[in-house]
Design an enzyme around this catalytic site. Structure first.
Site: not given
Length: 431
Positions: A211, A239, A270, A300, A385
């Site tokens: 990514s 991606h 995405k 959930t 990142t």
């Protein structure tokens, strides 16, 4: 005889923990680490955006009590499906039909008919026997990888060094033995495989499109090695789904090896523009994850409203080859425009176009100027990142970015990058 229950309160009253001379200052600890993050240039500021249905990639930026229109150049809504009429209609219709939430876990009152329809559609997309729906792509990776690797006896994981944080979380949670192979380096992967006991369970983990750099994995070569060494393959296609292959099944389909990949993990958030994640594979393997993964069992279920919107989005995208063609055209147009202006970028085969700047402060200032002066929103990307020293502006053109928008972006980038680097050099000279 005095009962234990009657005597306990006396003991508790007599034994009191000693009070420390100075209580730990939690706020000071938080502040210390936050200041260190800011000093390093890695503190993150969030842009407050209001998406405008029918106007993507335009959005309203809320800032200092005002709102202005901006063009978004860093969205993962790669095809603009988050605001497509098909998806909007499905959302409105399903909210009226189903209500808001799922009402429970999948095991306890939370499995809606639309969940199973969506899983069937996902399995069909990837030519697999079954699929399992999760609340996000991150949860899908963490839950599936940790479950497989922790329960298969003496399993060993072989992971690409650039794999996503969610895959790393699954690896760590499994506590299984792991080996890291150099990014997209098939020779290094084979070297690691050859050094392992042939009888041990092995899982090769990689992404199809990475990514932040936009690199694409050699899935055919990886799957061939997996067959040779009796390893399972687990490929993160988040991606790539919706964007590659004849009907948007991803890179594995585009490379003609989807049938050879054991697990394909993807997202609904995405290119499909909604929310949720999934894993697809053989019926027995998916049932295994469904039956043993805490990340699936104890959470959930995804709202049936979102599940229905995702279902209709996938059905639309599968037959929208013209949309994928337009997407790739705009990617080429942006790369050509950047190249013509001498703006450096990583020219990889995918739709992700990173401009590496390599300085967090310069990157942040460039993003600020683009936003303030040109109304162009590109979020600066920092550690963790990406690695420190590789800070960047990550561009993601879509079919809805026009040629004029591309020209405006490239002109603005040319101006802003020249200015911020000139300012940086001036600061160095003064220092």
């Amino acid at each position: 005889m005095t009962s234990q229950s009657n005597s306990s309160p006396l003991v508790l009253r007599q034994v009191r923990p000693a009070q420390p001379e100075a209580a730990f200052n939690y706020d000071a600890a938080f502040e210390h680490d936050l200041n260190a993050l800011k000093d390093a240039g890695f503190y993150r500021h969030f842009a407050r955006l209001e998406r405008l249905p029918g106007a993507f990639p335009t959005a309203l930026l809320h800032q200092a009590g005002e709102a202005k229109k901006v063009t978004v150049w860093c969205s993962n809504d790669y095809l603009g499906m988050g605001q497509h009429p098909v998806v909007e209609s499905a959302l409105h219709d399903s909210a009226t039909r189903f209500g808001a939430g799922a009402g429970g876990t999948r095991n306890i009152a939370g499995t809606h008919n639309v969940h199973t329809q969506l899983e069937t559609e996902i399995a069909s997309l990837h030519c697999k026997e079954a699929a399992l729906l999760f609340t996000s792509g991150y949860v899908a990776n963490e839950a599936a990888i940790s479950t497989l690797a922790s329960r298969l006896p003496n399993a060993v994981l072989l992971s690409d060094e650039m794999n996503h944080a969610s895959m790393i979380a699954g690896i760590r949670h499994s506590k299984a033995e792991k080996h890291i192979f150099r990014h997209n380096d098939v020779a290094h992967l084979e070297q690691l495989l050859a050094g392992l006991d042939p009888a041990r369970p092995k899982i090769i983990l990689c992404e199809s499109v990475y990514s932040m750099d936009g690199t694409v994995a050699p899935l055919a070569a990886i799957s061939a090695l997996a067959k040779q060494y009796n390893a399972l393959t687990y490929v993160d296609e988040v991606h790539a789904v919706g964007l590659y292959g004849a009907d948007g099944a991803g890179v594995a389909a585009a490379q003609g090896v989807a049938q050879d990949i054991d697990f394909i993990q993807g997202t609904l958030a995405k290119a499909f523009g909604v929310m949720g994640g999934y894993v697809a594979g053989s019926r027995r393997a998916i049932d295994y994850i469904r039956s043993f993964a805490p990340g699936f069992i104890f959470t959930t279920a995804l709202s049936p409203v979102l599940a229905n919107a995702a279902l209709e989005s996938i059905r639309h995208v599968r037959q929208a080859s013209a949309l994928r063609t337009k997407h790739q055209r705009q990617v080429r147009c942006l790369k050509d425009a950047l190249r013509s202006r001498g703006i450096p970028f990583r020219d990889e085969p995918s739709h992700i176009v990173p401009t590496i700047i390599g300085d967090p402060f310069v990157t942040r200032e460039a993003a600020r100027l683009l936003l303030d002066e040109y109304s162009l929103y590109i979020q600066p990307i920092f550690a963790p990142t990406v690695a420190p020293g590789t800070e960047r502006l990550r561009l993601t053109p879509t079919p809805l970015h026009t040629d004029d928008m591309i020209d405006d972006l490239v002109n603005a980038l040319s101006d802003v990058l020249a200015r911020v680097w000139r300012s940086k050099e001036t600061s160095r000279a003064v220092a």
